[in-house]
Structure formats: structure tokens, C-alpha cells
Design a protein around this motif. Structure first.
Motif, PDB file in Angstrom:
ATOM      1  N   ALA A   1      37.172  43.940  51.820  1.00 18.89           N
ATOM      2  CA  ALA A   1      37.441  44.415  50.456  1.00 18.89           C
ATOM      3  C   ALA A   1      37.482  43.246  49.468  1.00 18.89           C
ATOM      4  CB  ALA A   1      38.760  45.182  50.420  1.00 18.89           C
ATOM      5  N   LEU A   2      38.155  42.176  49.838  1.00 20.71           N
ATOM      6  CA  LEU A   2      38.281  41.025  48.939  1.00 20.71           C
ATOM      7  C   LEU A   2      36.940  40.347  48.699  1.00 20.71           C
ATOM      8  CD1 LEU A   2      41.678  39.574  50.184  1.00 20.71           C
ATOM      9  CD2 LEU A   2      41.241  40.797  48.056  1.00 20.71           C
ATOM     10  N   LYS A   3      36.131  40.216  49.735  1.00 21.00           N
ATOM     11  CA  LYS A   3      34.800  39.611  49.579  1.00 21.00           C
ATOM     12  C   LYS A   3      33.947  40.446  48.638  1.00 21.00           C
ATOM     13  CE  LYS A   3      34.485  37.237  54.013  1.00 21.00           C
ATOM     14  NZ  LYS A   3      33.867  37.231  55.345  1.00 21.00           N
ATOM     15  N   TYR A   4      33.998  41.763  48.813  1.00 23.14           N
ATOM     16  CA  TYR A   4      33.198  42.653  47.971  1.00 23.14           C
ATOM     17  C   TYR A   4      33.662  42.582  46.512  1.00 23.14           C
ATOM     18  CZ  TYR A   4      30.636  46.678  46.342  1.00 23.14           C
ATOM     19  OH  TYR A   4      29.790  47.499  45.644  1.00 23.14           O
ATOM     20  N   LEU A   5      34.972  42.557  46.306  1.00 19.15           N
ATOM     21  CA  LEU A   5      35.500  42.477  44.942  1.00 19.15           C
ATOM     22  C   LEU A   5      35.137  41.149  44.283  1.00 19.15           C
ATOM     23  CD1 LEU A   5      39.003  44.135  45.335  1.00 19.15           C
ATOM     24  CD2 LEU A   5      37.009  45.055  44.157  1.00 19.15           C
ATOM     25  N   ARG A   6      35.221  40.060  45.037  1.00 22.33           N
ATOM     26  CA  ARG A   6      34.840  38.743  44.492  1.00 22.33           C
ATOM     27  C   ARG A   6      33.372  38.758  44.071  1.00 22.33           C
ATOM     28  NH1 ARG A   6      37.432  36.355  49.164  1.00 22.33           N
ATOM     29  NH2 ARG A   6      39.599  36.095  48.616  1.00 22.33           N
ATOM     30  N   ALA A   7      32.537  39.318  44.911  1.00 18.08           N
ATOM     31  CA  ALA A   7      31.107  39.379  44.596  1.00 18.08           C
ATOM     32  C   ALA A   7      30.871  40.237  43.354  1.00 18.08           C
ATOM     33  CB  ALA A   7      30.329  39.933  45.784  1.00 18.08           C
ATOM     34  N   SER A   8      31.588  41.335  43.244  1.00 12.90           N
ATOM     35  CA  SER A   8      31.441  42.215  42.081  1.00 12.90           C
ATOM     36  C   SER A   8      31.912  41.516  40.811  1.00 12.90           C
ATOM     37  CB  SER A   8      32.255  43.496  42.271  1.00 12.90           C
ATOM     38  OG  SER A   8      31.794  44.206  43.382  1.00 12.90           O
ATOM     39  N   LEU A   9      33.007  40.784  40.925  1.00  9.90           N
ATOM     40  CA  LEU A   9      33.552  40.096  39.753  1.00  9.90           C
ATOM     41  C   LEU A   9      32.711  38.892  39.350  1.00  9.90           C
ATOM     42  CD1 LEU A   9      37.362  40.308  40.477  1.00  9.90           C
ATOM     43  CD2 LEU A   9      36.113  41.466  38.664  1.00  9.90           C
ATOM     44  N   SER A  10      32.017  38.297  40.305  1.00 12.91           N
ATOM     45  CA  SER A  10      31.178  37.153  39.951  1.00 12.91           C
ATOM     46  C   SER A  10      30.034  37.588  39.046  1.00 12.91           C
ATOM     47  CB  SER A  10      30.642  36.451  41.196  1.00 12.91           C
ATOM     48  OG  SER A  10      29.697  37.265  41.849  1.00 12.91           O
ATOM     49  N   GLY A  11      29.670  38.863  39.119  1.00 14.39           N
ATOM     50  CA  GLY A  11      28.633  39.400  38.246  1.00 14.39           C
ATOM     51  C   GLY A  11      29.167  39.763  36.870  1.00 14.39           C
ATOM     52  N   ALA A  12      30.478  39.785  36.715  1.00 15.29           N
ATOM     53  CA  ALA A  12      31.068  40.124  35.416  1.00 15.29           C
ATOM     54  C   ALA A  12      30.779  39.003  34.429  1.00 15.29           C
ATOM     55  CB  ALA A  12      32.573  40.323  35.564  1.00 15.29           C
ATOM     56  N   SER A  13      30.848  39.331  33.201  1.00 14.34           N
ATOM     57  CA  SER A  13      30.506  38.335  32.183  1.00 14.34           C
ATOM     58  C   SER A  13      31.504  37.185  32.187  1.00 14.34           C
ATOM     59  CB  SER A  13      30.456  38.988  30.804  1.00 14.34           C
ATOM     60  OG  SER A  13      31.749  39.343  30.392  1.00 14.34           O
ATOM     61  N   ALA A  14      30.972  36.001  32.046  1.00 17.27           N
ATOM     62  CA  ALA A  14      31.812  34.799  31.981  1.00 17.27           C
ATOM     63  C   ALA A  14      32.724  34.855  30.765  1.00 17.27           C
ATOM     64  CB  ALA A  14      30.946  33.550  31.944  1.00 17.27           C
ATOM     65  N   VAL A  15      32.245  35.492  29.720  1.00 15.15           N
ATOM     66  CA  VAL A  15      33.054  35.609  28.504  1.00 15.15           C
ATOM     67  C   VAL A  15      34.309  36.413  28.793  1.00 15.15           C
ATOM     68  CG1 VAL A  15      33.088  36.538  26.155  1.00 15.15           C
ATOM     69  CG2 VAL A  15      31.021  35.441  27.035  1.00 15.15           C
ATOM     70  N   ALA A  16      34.179  37.469  29.589  1.00 15.97           N
ATOM     71  CA  ALA A  16      35.341  38.293  29.923  1.00 15.97           C
ATOM     72  C   ALA A  16      36.390  37.467  30.649  1.00 15.97           C
ATOM     73  CB  ALA A  16      34.930  39.491  30.756  1.00 15.97           C
ATOM     74  N   PHE A  17      35.953  36.648  31.591  1.00 12.15           N
ATOM     75  CA  PHE A  17      36.892  35.796  32.335  1.00 12.15           C
ATOM     76  C   PHE A  17      37.549  34.783  31.413  1.00 12.15           C
ATOM     77  CE2 PHE A  17      34.768  36.992  36.406  1.00 12.15           C
ATOM     78  CZ  PHE A  17      35.897  37.489  37.016  1.00 12.15           C
ATOM     79  N   MET A  18      36.766  34.174  30.540  1.00  9.10           N
ATOM     80  CA  MET A  18      37.315  33.146  29.649  1.00  9.10           C
ATOM     81  C   MET A  18      38.340  33.765  28.703  1.00  9.10           C
ATOM     82  SD  MET A  18      36.127  30.478  30.867  1.00  9.10           S
ATOM     83  CE  MET A  18      36.779  29.327  29.701  1.00  9.10           C
ATOM     84  N   CYS A  19      38.039  34.915  28.178  1.00  5.79           N
ATOM     85  CA  CYS A  19      38.982  35.586  27.286  1.00  5.79           C
ATOM     86  C   CYS A  19      40.240  35.980  28.039  1.00  5.79           C
ATOM     87  CB  CYS A  19      38.351  36.830  26.656  1.00  5.79           C
ATOM     88  SG  CYS A  19      37.107  36.452  25.422  1.00  5.79           S
ATOM     89  N   TRP A  20      40.052  36.469  29.246  1.00  3.55           N
ATOM     90  CA  TRP A  20      41.197  36.919  30.046  1.00  3.55           C
ATOM     91  C   TRP A  20      42.091  35.760  30.419  1.00  3.55           C
ATOM     92  CZ3 TRP A  20      42.312  36.778  35.527  1.00  3.55           C
ATOM     93  CH2 TRP A  20      43.358  37.621  35.885  1.00  3.55           C
ATOM     94  N   LEU A  21      41.498  34.606  30.734  1.00  6.19           N
ATOM     95  CA  LEU A  21      42.262  33.441  31.156  1.00  6.19           C
ATOM     96  C   LEU A  21      42.933  32.741  29.984  1.00  6.19           C
ATOM     97  CD1 LEU A  21      39.889  31.897  33.824  1.00  6.19           C
ATOM     98  CD2 LEU A  21      42.015  33.133  34.224  1.00  6.19           C
TER      99      LEU A  21
END
Length: 182
Positions: A161-181
Motif C-alpha cells: 500500500a505504501l509503495k503504491y501511494l508513494r508512486a501515485s504521489l510522485s505523479g502529483a504536481s510539484a507545486v502541490a507539494f511545495m504549497c503543502w510543505l
């Protein structure tokens, strides 16, 4: 005058007040920014003088004694104000640190949506293991006991489950991660 004050003479107290109050307020207001604070301090000094009149021990003159009391009250007031300002600064810094911007909120929603979508693509058992672990905070042993499977099976399914979620999140926009962080 001090002897009369010790004998509860109101006129002696009034005379002391009229002689020294104005100069004490002037002294206090030269050290503090607020005239009301200065007046409050002088009020407290004279209340203390009246309350302790019988035990009063004035080594030098009364004026020096009153200025000394006033100086101590001013120092106490400044210390309290500094403490309040420090606390106010801490509260303000906490408020600023935890303000959520619209961009951060949208990024969090996007990430949450990606996680939910990805979880729905997992097999029902793997999804169940993940939810028991992350949302119900169950240990691996507790999950194994609840699902009647081995701990190794739980570890494997959680890892999947964790591997699949990491892979799914790696496809998410970098902007989303930067804003979230941020």
C-alpha cells in the motif's frame, strides 16, 4: 510626620500625599510610557504606605523611602510588560506559523484526493490493512489478530500500500507539494 502616621493620623497621611504624590507621578511617568500606569503605581505605593504604617521603618527621610518604593514598583511593572510582550510575540509567531493559505489548502485537498483515489485502486484487503494502520493506529500485531492473518502478511500488505501511494504521489504536481510543505 512618620510618628503621626504610625498612630493612624489621617491628616498626616493626607499631608504626605499632597507633598509627594505629584513628584512621584512625575518620576514614574518619566520611566513609563503610560501616565495611567504611573498613577496606578503611585496609588499602590500610598496604599502600601497606609497598610504598613505601623511597621514603617524609614532609615533616611520619607521622600527617599517613597521614591525607593516607587522605583521598585516601576521595575516590577516593566518586567511584567516585557513578559507580556514576549508572550504576545510568541502568540503572534505561532499564529503566523500556522496560518493556512488558500494555496496550501488547495494543495492539501489535491493530495488527499490523490491518496483516496489511489486507495480505491488497491485490493480490498490491502486497503483495509492500510486504513487499520494509518487511520485506526493499530499495530501490526493488532491488525494481524483482527484479520486472522500472520504479521508478515500484514507487513507485506502495508508495504504494498505504501509503495503504491508513494508512486501515485510522485505523479502529483510539484507545486502541490511545495504549497503543502510551506
Amino acid at each position: 510626620m512618620i510618628d503621626l502616621l504610625k498612630k493612624d493620623d489621617n491628616n498626616a497621611f493626607s499631608e504626605i500625599y499632597s507633598r509627594y504624590a505629584a513628584s512621584l507621578v512625575g518620576f514614574a511617568s518619566s520611566k513609563l510610557f503610560d501616565l495611567e500606569d504611573s498613577r496606578d503605581i503611585i496609588h499602590d505605593v500610598f496604599v502600601k504606605l497606609w497598610q504598613e504604617r505601623r511597621e514603617l521603618k524609614v532609615d533616611r527621610d520619607l521622600k527617599a523611602y517613597l521614591f525607593k518604593l516607587t522605583r521598585y514598583r516601576i521595575v516590577d511593572k516593566i518586567r511584567k510588560n516585557i513578559t507580556r510582550e514576549e508572550y504576545a510575540a510568541m502568540v503572534n509567531s505561532l499564529a503566523v506559523d500556522y496560518e493556512v493559505t488558500i494555496d496550501q489548502e488547495m494543495a492539501a485537498k489535491e493530495i488527499t484526493h490523490i491518496i483516496e483515489t489511489s486507495l480505491n485502486k488497491l485490493s480490498p484487503r490491502v486497503k483495509e490493512v492500510y486504513l487499520l494502520s494509518r487511520e485506526e493506529n493499530l499495530s501490526i500485531a493488532e491488525i494481524a489478530d483482527k484479520l486472522q492473518v500472520s504479521e508478515q502478511t500484514v507487513k507485506n500488505q502495508l508495504s504494498t500500500a505504501l509503495k503504491y501511494l508513494r508512486a501515485s504521489l510522485s505523479g502529483a504536481s510539484a507545486v502541490a507539494f511545495m504549497c503543502w510543505l510551506s
